[in-house]
Design a protein around this motif. Sequence first.
Motif, PDB file in Angstrom:
ATOM      1  N   TRP A  90      38.382  51.816  32.497  1.00  0.00           N
ATOM      2  CA  TRP A  90      38.247  50.601  33.309  1.00  0.00           C
ATOM      3  C   TRP A  90      36.809  50.342  33.727  1.00  0.00           C
ATOM      4  CZ3 TRP A  90      42.573  48.201  36.327  1.00  0.00           C
ATOM      5  CH2 TRP A  90      43.786  48.406  35.675  1.00  0.00           C
ATOM      6  N   THR A  95      36.478  44.469  33.346  1.00  0.00           N
ATOM      7  CA  THR A  95      37.070  44.882  34.620  1.00  0.00           C
ATOM      8  C   THR A  95      36.236  44.360  35.780  1.00  0.00           C
ATOM      9  OG1 THR A  95      37.887  46.903  33.568  1.00  0.00           O
ATOM     10  CG2 THR A  95      37.865  46.859  35.959  1.00  0.00           C
ATOM     11  N   TYR A  96      34.918  44.482  35.638  1.00  0.00           N
ATOM     12  CA  TYR A  96      34.027  43.993  36.693  1.00  0.00           C
ATOM     13  C   TYR A  96      34.213  42.487  36.913  1.00  0.00           C
ATOM     14  CZ  TYR A  96      29.839  42.761  39.268  1.00  0.00           C
ATOM     15  OH  TYR A  96      28.990  42.266  40.213  1.00  0.00           O
ATOM     16  N   SER A  98      36.755  40.610  36.011  1.00  0.00           N
ATOM     17  CA  SER A  98      38.112  40.350  36.512  1.00  0.00           C
ATOM     18  C   SER A  98      38.168  40.573  38.021  1.00  0.00           C
ATOM     19  CB  SER A  98      39.131  41.264  35.831  1.00  0.00           C
ATOM     20  OG  SER A  98      39.196  41.007  34.460  1.00  0.00           O
ATOM     21  N   GLY A  99      37.556  41.663  38.475  1.00  0.00           N
ATOM     22  CA  GLY A  99      37.486  41.935  39.907  1.00  0.00           C
ATOM     23  C   GLY A  99      36.725  40.867  40.647  1.00  0.00           C
ATOM     24  N   SER A 160      37.840  46.659  44.521  1.00  0.00           N
ATOM     25  CA  SER A 160      38.178  47.963  43.921  1.00  0.00           C
ATOM     26  C   SER A 160      37.921  47.958  42.428  1.00  0.00           C
ATOM     27  CB  SER A 160      39.663  48.274  44.176  1.00  0.00           C
ATOM     28  OG  SER A 160      39.928  48.360  45.540  1.00  0.00           O
ATOM     29  N   LEU A 161      38.287  46.879  41.763  1.00  0.00           N
ATOM     30  CA  LEU A 161      38.046  46.792  40.318  1.00  0.00           C
ATOM     31  C   LEU A 161      36.552  46.757  40.004  1.00  0.00           C
ATOM     32  CD1 LEU A 161      40.819  44.245  39.321  1.00  0.00           C
ATOM     33  CD2 LEU A 161      40.757  46.708  38.800  1.00  0.00           C
TER      34      LEU A 161
END
Length: 162
Positions: A90, A95-96, A98-99, A160-161
């Motif tokens: 992740w 991921t970054y 998306s977060g 968190s992501l």
Amino acid sequence: QVDVAAMARLFGYVDVTDTGFIVAVLSIAFNPLFWNVVARWEHKTRMFSRVFGSAHAACYCLGAVILLLNCVRSHCFTEAMKSQPKLEGWDCHWTYYSGLAISAVGTLFVISSFLALGFTGTFLGDYFGILMEAKVTSFPFSVLDNPMYWGSTAIYLGWSLM
């Protein structure tokens, strides 16, 4: 019979013995407990309104304390996230981003809720006897029942992501 394999895997990724993690969990639990106890006490006794000379002044003071506690909670959460192990698969750009997108949507809900409710509507003014003239049904309340809570949750999930 319960299959605990999923929980065992989860605890492999979360260090629940980390001091930062424990402090973050305690601050996350303390904040709503504190402001609900204080607001209910005010509703029952009107003590803060008497001490501050008006319901508005008392509500603004509680709001300021809540904002300060939220800053402490956010700091504790950030420090706990830094010290936790990362999932290898992740730790990538998608991921970054998306977060970041999830946090942006959460921020939209939180800010638009605040603008729709105003300061006293957001920070428990009804417990101080400061009531709104009508129920707020405009965005974001037209989309979600509790947009401030959902927005805050989305912000922390996105964070968190990231």
